[in-house]
Design an enzyme around this catalytic site. Sequence first.
Site, PDB file in Angstrom:
ATOM      1  CG  ASP A 210      18.669 -22.410 -47.100  1.00  0.00           C
ATOM      2  OD1 ASP A 210      18.112 -21.524 -47.789  1.00  0.00           O
ATOM      3  OD2 ASP A 210      19.473 -23.218 -47.585  1.00  0.00           O
ATOM      4  CG  ASP A 212      22.189 -26.524 -49.806  1.00  0.00           C
ATOM      5  OD1 ASP A 212      21.036 -26.378 -50.263  1.00  0.00           O
ATOM      6  OD2 ASP A 212      23.035 -27.243 -50.354  1.00  0.00           O
TER       7      ASP A 212
HETATM    8  N1  LIG Z   1      19.623 -24.060 -50.225  1.00  0.00           N
HETATM    9  C1  LIG Z   1      19.244 -23.489 -51.357  1.00  0.00           C
HETATM   10  N2  LIG Z   1      19.508 -24.103 -52.541  1.00  0.00           N
HETATM   11  C2  LIG Z   1      19.125 -23.505 -53.697  1.00  0.00           C
HETATM   12  N3  LIG Z   1      18.495 -22.351 -53.768  1.00  0.00           N
HETATM   13  C3  LIG Z   1      18.216 -21.716 -52.625  1.00  0.00           C
HETATM   14  N4  LIG Z   1      17.612 -20.548 -52.395  1.00  0.00           N
HETATM   15  C4  LIG Z   1      17.593 -20.355 -51.069  1.00  0.00           C
HETATM   16  N5  LIG Z   1      18.177 -21.397 -50.423  1.00  0.00           N
HETATM   17  C5  LIG Z   1      18.575 -22.256 -51.377  1.00  0.00           C
END
Ligand SMILES: Nc1ncnc2[nH]cnc12
Length: 289
Positions: A210, A212
């Site tokens: 992703d 974030d």
């Molecule tokens: N955006 C994110 N923040 C923290 N841990 C994660 N693991 C996978 N995506 C994450």
Amino acid sequence: MSEAWHIGVLGGSGLYEGIELEGQQQIEVSSPFGEPSGPVTTGTVGGVRLSFMARHGAGHAKSPDTVNYRANIDVMKRCGVTDLVAISAIGSLREDMAPTHFVGVDQFIDRTSGRVQSFFSEGLVAHVSLADPVCPRLAALVAGAAEASGSTVHRGGTYIAMEGPQFSTRAESRMYRGWGGDVIGMTGMPEARLAREAELPYAMIGMVTDYDSWRDEEAGVEAFDILAVLKGNADRARAMLDELIATLPETRAPSPVDTALEHAIITAPEMRDKTLVAKLDAIAGRVLG
Ligand SMILES: Nc1ncnc2[nH]cnc12
Ligand SMILES: CSC[C@H]1O[C@H](OP(=O)(O)O)[C@H](O)[C@@H]1O
């Protein structure tokens, strides 16, 4: 002196099983540091030993803050692992590191709090170098294997280790980008620190799930979005492991990390806590005698 490889694998979110192994056995290994996340699956592939543990345990029962990182590393060491590959789901803090890409993490910024950070303590003080927390040889082998198995790989990236379990606020996510963070996750620390104290060369391959929460025009990350990407990532992680084992040099030349504790323990021999020395039989037995 060269020796045989024994690859340890810590499988993160979405990777609860390793690759198929010959003579596969599931073993429970106990640790003086408490309960590890679960059993170790061990066996060989083409004559190379591989031992796998799911970082969050069966059914993903352990959260990033309740994983017993010390016990997991201690157990890997007790199994005779020579090199440790950490596989993790990560959020991306950069446009070019897109979901489904792999990132060979080479630096960490530790924002975790309240986790036990060291095997050493009062009565046995040690200061290992952590300037380069990832073993470049292992990282190159892992990145090469990921590329050869068809994944897009970014070699190098700074991982922000956040405490969680909630994801970051938008302000935090933007701040981490300003700090030079490339990717973010919740488990890389203290795992990488402890691997170094255990004299285990460590390499983390992050699988981007992703972006974030720094992209203004997009909703912030949700676990649901991550889970959707994880399944494909897990298959590609297993393909990477198969390739890694197939492409390892025949013998393992020593790594500088094998002797990370050589000059790190500074407590005078007569002042050492005998109980702690005994607990560290696997981690530091090489230097403690
Ligand atoms: N955006 C994110 N923040 C923290 N841990 C994660 N693991 C996978 N995506 C994450
Ligand atoms: C399920 S998303 C958040 C979770 O995923 C990552 O775990 P791991 O590093 O073990 O793959 C991240 O660090 C969080 O723990």
